[in-house]
Scaffold this motif. Sequence first.
Motif, PDB file in Angstrom:
ATOM      1  N   ALA A 145      39.345  37.546  26.564  1.00  0.00           N
ATOM      2  CA  ALA A 145      38.267  36.643  26.162  1.00  0.00           C
ATOM      3  C   ALA A 145      37.252  36.461  27.286  1.00  0.00           C
ATOM      4  CB  ALA A 145      38.849  35.293  25.744  1.00  0.00           C
ATOM      5  N   HIS A 146      37.744  36.395  28.522  1.00  0.00           N
ATOM      6  CA  HIS A 146      36.853  36.255  29.674  1.00  0.00           C
ATOM      7  C   HIS A 146      35.973  37.487  29.820  1.00  0.00           C
ATOM      8  CE1 HIS A 146      36.157  35.769  34.204  1.00  0.00           C
ATOM      9  NE2 HIS A 146      35.558  34.747  33.635  1.00  0.00           N
ATOM     10  N   ALA A 147      36.583  38.669  29.642  1.00  0.00           N
ATOM     11  CA  ALA A 147      35.813  39.908  29.716  1.00  0.00           C
ATOM     12  C   ALA A 147      34.742  39.945  28.630  1.00  0.00           C
ATOM     13  CB  ALA A 147      36.745  41.109  29.578  1.00  0.00           C
ATOM     14  N   LYS A 148      35.113  39.561  27.411  1.00  0.00           N
ATOM     15  CA  LYS A 148      34.154  39.598  26.305  1.00  0.00           C
ATOM     16  C   LYS A 148      32.979  38.657  26.558  1.00  0.00           C
ATOM     17  CE  LYS A 148      37.130  41.182  22.541  1.00  0.00           C
ATOM     18  NZ  LYS A 148      37.689  40.891  21.200  1.00  0.00           N
ATOM     19  N   PHE A 149      33.244  37.521  27.218  1.00  0.00           N
ATOM     20  CA  PHE A 149      32.150  36.595  27.520  1.00  0.00           C
ATOM     21  C   PHE A 149      31.159  37.231  28.488  1.00  0.00           C
ATOM     22  CE2 PHE A 149      30.509  33.225  30.420  1.00  0.00           C
ATOM     23  CZ  PHE A 149      29.623  32.641  29.525  1.00  0.00           C
ATOM     24  N   ARG A 167      30.616  46.952  33.735  1.00  0.00           N
ATOM     25  CA  ARG A 167      31.967  46.896  33.173  1.00  0.00           C
ATOM     26  C   ARG A 167      33.001  47.483  34.129  1.00  0.00           C
ATOM     27  NH1 ARG A 167      31.905  47.165  26.620  1.00  0.00           N
ATOM     28  NH2 ARG A 167      30.246  45.637  26.340  1.00  0.00           N
ATOM     29  N   ALA A 168      32.635  48.549  34.829  1.00  0.00           N
ATOM     30  CA  ALA A 168      33.557  49.128  35.806  1.00  0.00           C
ATOM     31  C   ALA A 168      33.833  48.140  36.939  1.00  0.00           C
ATOM     32  CB  ALA A 168      32.983  50.427  36.366  1.00  0.00           C
ATOM     33  N   GLU A 174      38.623  41.939  37.891  1.00  0.00           N
ATOM     34  CA  GLU A 174      39.677  41.298  37.111  1.00  0.00           C
ATOM     35  C   GLU A 174      41.053  41.649  37.664  1.00  0.00           C
ATOM     36  OE1 GLU A 174      41.124  38.925  33.837  1.00  0.00           O
ATOM     37  OE2 GLU A 174      39.378  39.004  35.149  1.00  0.00           O
ATOM     38  N   ARG A 175      41.176  42.844  38.189  1.00  0.00           N
ATOM     39  CA  ARG A 175      42.451  43.242  38.800  1.00  0.00           C
ATOM     40  C   ARG A 175      42.801  42.322  39.964  1.00  0.00           C
ATOM     41  NH1 ARG A 175      43.527  48.269  42.636  1.00  0.00           N
ATOM     42  NH2 ARG A 175      45.799  48.206  42.676  1.00  0.00           N
ATOM     43  N   TYR A 176      41.851  42.044  40.822  1.00  0.00           N
ATOM     44  CA  TYR A 176      42.091  41.122  41.937  1.00  0.00           C
ATOM     45  C   TYR A 176      42.392  39.719  41.418  1.00  0.00           C
ATOM     46  CZ  TYR A 176      40.628  44.365  45.631  1.00  0.00           C
ATOM     47  OH  TYR A 176      40.549  45.412  46.510  1.00  0.00           O
ATOM     48  N   VAL A 181      46.365  34.934  39.665  1.00  0.00           N
ATOM     49  CA  VAL A 181      46.020  34.067  38.539  1.00  0.00           C
ATOM     50  C   VAL A 181      46.607  32.660  38.628  1.00  0.00           C
ATOM     51  CG1 VAL A 181      47.890  34.783  36.990  1.00  0.00           C
ATOM     52  CG2 VAL A 181      45.686  34.083  36.041  1.00  0.00           C
ATOM     53  N   PRO A 182      47.781  32.410  39.258  1.00  0.00           N
ATOM     54  CA  PRO A 182      48.253  31.018  39.326  1.00  0.00           C
ATOM     55  C   PRO A 182      47.402  30.130  40.225  1.00  0.00           C
ATOM     56  CG  PRO A 182      50.058  32.576  39.667  1.00  0.00           C
ATOM     57  CD  PRO A 182      48.776  33.346  39.786  1.00  0.00           C
TER      58      PRO A 182
END
Length: 240
Positions: A145-149, A167-168, A174-176, A181-182
């Motif tokens: 959802a974050h990517a789509k935004f 996008r690349a 996003e990997r980092y 994520v916590p």
Amino acid sequence: MFFPLIDLDKQEKSLTQVEQVINRLRADIISGRLLPAAKLSITTLAEESGVSLGAVREALASLAAEDLVVAEPQRGYRVSPVSSQSLSDLAQARIEIESLCLTEAIKHGDLQWESACIAALDQLRKVDSVVVGDCHELADAKSRAHAKFHYALASGCNNQWLLRMQRALYQQSERYRRLTVPLVGRGRDVDGEHKALLQAMLDRDPDRARKLLTQHLLTTARDLLTSPLLTQDMRSGGPT
């Protein structure tokens, strides 16, 4: 680096075997299920995916072009490592490219683009209440959802090369983010940041949009760079 224009909505059943392996490995690398510098066995991946060795080799070659895996002579493939310098460079590059995309989107975006941006933020806000599953499923849903935004905001840009680069760079970022994520986002009103950025886009204010995007991305990068979880992965993976 190859800049794929990733279709998040393409159905799995319409993909070739190679595309299915690419998508699965890409998702596992970006989500952190496959850690930096992890060894990738072609035989094991073929058995797990139920595909040929050739299909796995082709998939790994494609992911190497995306800088998600690295080929080591006589040793096969590993997940690409991470480093603080790479993250800093990535944040700077993403700010530059995504700012250009947003500026072009403001110039050329139509009412359909505006509606898509509004819908994408609404979907992102609703993830917690509509996704039923474990923490990994929820994290994956939030990530999509974050990517789509962010993709929706940029989608009004009519320069396909800029969109490919955006996008690349996003998927590398996003990997980092998923590695930590916590911790990322604590003490931040991330939803408020997204809302303000969307409003600047809808107001057709490129200067405000660039400023808000820069603050948003730099704050995330700062959080990532100070995360002990990411530091541990950097020590194990080494520099890129």
